[in-house]
Structure formats: structure tokens, C-alpha cells
Design a protein around this motif. Structure first.
Motif, PDB file in Angstrom:
ATOM      1  N   ALA A  27       0.841  -1.203   0.000  1.00  0.00           N
ATOM      2  CA  ALA A  27       0.000   0.000   0.000  1.00  0.00           C
ATOM      3  C   ALA A  27       0.872   1.247   0.000  1.00  0.00           C
ATOM      4  CB  ALA A  27      -0.903  -0.006   1.218  1.00  0.00           C
ATOM      5  N   LEU A  67      -1.793 -11.832  -3.356  1.00  0.00           N
ATOM      6  CA  LEU A  67      -2.004 -10.797  -2.345  1.00  0.00           C
ATOM      7  C   LEU A  67      -3.391 -10.178  -2.481  1.00  0.00           C
ATOM      8  CD1 LEU A  67       1.458  -8.993  -2.328  1.00  0.00           C
ATOM      9  CD2 LEU A  67       0.486 -10.455  -0.536  1.00  0.00           C
ATOM     10  N   GLY A  68      -3.850 -10.005  -3.717  1.00  0.00           N
ATOM     11  CA  GLY A  68      -5.186  -9.456  -3.945  1.00  0.00           C
ATOM     12  C   GLY A  68      -6.260 -10.351  -3.358  1.00  0.00           C
ATOM     13  N   ARG A  71      -6.211  -9.931   0.362  1.00  0.00           N
ATOM     14  CA  ARG A  71      -6.792  -8.649   0.779  1.00  0.00           C
ATOM     15  C   ARG A  71      -8.313  -8.655   0.671  1.00  0.00           C
ATOM     16  NH1 ARG A  71      -2.057  -5.817  -2.362  1.00  0.00           N
ATOM     17  NH2 ARG A  71      -0.566  -5.630  -0.672  1.00  0.00           N
ATOM     18  N   ARG A  72      -8.828  -9.510  -0.216  1.00  0.00           N
ATOM     19  CA  ARG A  72     -10.291  -9.614  -0.348  1.00  0.00           C
ATOM     20  C   ARG A  72     -10.873 -10.556   0.701  1.00  0.00           C
ATOM     21  NH1 ARG A  72      -8.535  -9.808  -5.675  1.00  0.00           N
ATOM     22  NH2 ARG A  72      -8.801 -12.055  -5.786  1.00  0.00           N
ATOM     23  N   PRO A  75      -7.629 -15.605   1.674  1.00  0.00           N
ATOM     24  CA  PRO A  75      -6.197 -15.864   1.551  1.00  0.00           C
ATOM     25  C   PRO A  75      -5.855 -17.184   0.882  1.00  0.00           C
ATOM     26  CG  PRO A  75      -6.888 -16.013   3.840  1.00  0.00           C
ATOM     27  CD  PRO A  75      -8.056 -15.486   3.051  1.00  0.00           C
TER      28      PRO A  75
END
Length: 129
Positions: A27, A67-68, A71-72, A75
Motif C-alpha cells: 500500500a 495478495l489481492g 486482501r479480499r 487468503p
């Protein structure tokens, strides 16, 4: 933590850190009063995870996808299938390398004397397509 500190602790250079920001792998940090980037404490461990995944053969695009999913809130989403596919890719590459190694060993055993004009009857290069 500031940019230089994060980079040093993670073992990456500052340009890599900023590149990962642009790619969305980490980020974009908040800016402090002086305009300096202020990274959260977990950035170093995230960078370590990214480097570990790269060391296992995952591309940055693949890491970004994993990683996306994390993050949603998913995992494990596709992680296993991606690991299985990466394992198959490694097995394929190992088989290719084993074939190359075998040919090189045969070249050593045949004592080939020229890449283009070997006079040895058992030269593996003369049998190559």
C-alpha cells in the motif's frame, strides 16, 4: 517507518520499494508532516513474503494475484492450485535440465573437439537435430 529504514530492514533498495508501491504489492504509505513516506510496521514482513514468493518462482504478477485474494479476505483463494501449477512447472524445468545435463555429460565422455566439426564418432552434437 521511513523509506530507507523499511528498505534496509527488508533487504531491498528504495527503488524496489517504490516499484512495489506502483504495482500495488504494498500500500502507498501515508505522508508525514514533512512529506516523508511513513510505512506501517507490517511492511517489512510483507516485503519478506514477496521476496520469498519470488524465490519460489512466482512472478510479481502471480504474487499480486495472491495478495489481492488475501486482501479480499480469501487468503487461500487459488493458492493451492497456483502452488500445484508452479510445482508442475518446476518439475518440467527439472526434466529439461536433466536432459541438458545428460547431453553435456555425453559431450565430456566423448571428448568432443569442436562444436561445429567434431571428429568423434560418438559425439552427441552430430546426432542433434
Amino acid at each position: 517507518m521511513r523509506t530507507g529504514e523499511v528498505a534496509a530492514l527488508a533487504g531491498v533498495n528504495v527503488q524496489t520499494l517504490r516499484y512495489y508501491e506502483r504495482r500495488g504489492l504494498i500500500a502507498e504509505p501515508v505522508r508525514g508532516p514533512g512529506g516523508h513516506r511513513d510505512y506501517p510496521g507490517d511492511t517489512v514482513s510483507l516485503l519478506g513474503l514477496i521476496k520469498t514468493a519470488q524465490g519460489l518462482g512466482f512472478t510479481l504478477d502471480e504474487v499480486a494475484g495472491l495478495l489481492g485474494a488475501a486482501r479480499r479476505g480469501r487468503p487461500g483463494d487459488r493458492l493451492r492450485e497456483r502452488v500445484v501449477a508452479k510445482l508442475a512447472e518446476v518439475d518440467r524445468r527439472l526434466a529439461e535440465l536433466a536432459a541438458v545435463r545428460e547431453t553435456l555429460a555425453r559431450l565430456v565422455d566423448a571428448e568432443c573437439d569442436s562444436l561445429t566439426d567434431c571428429t568423434r564418432p560418438d559425439c552427441p552434437l552430430s546426432a542433434a537435430p
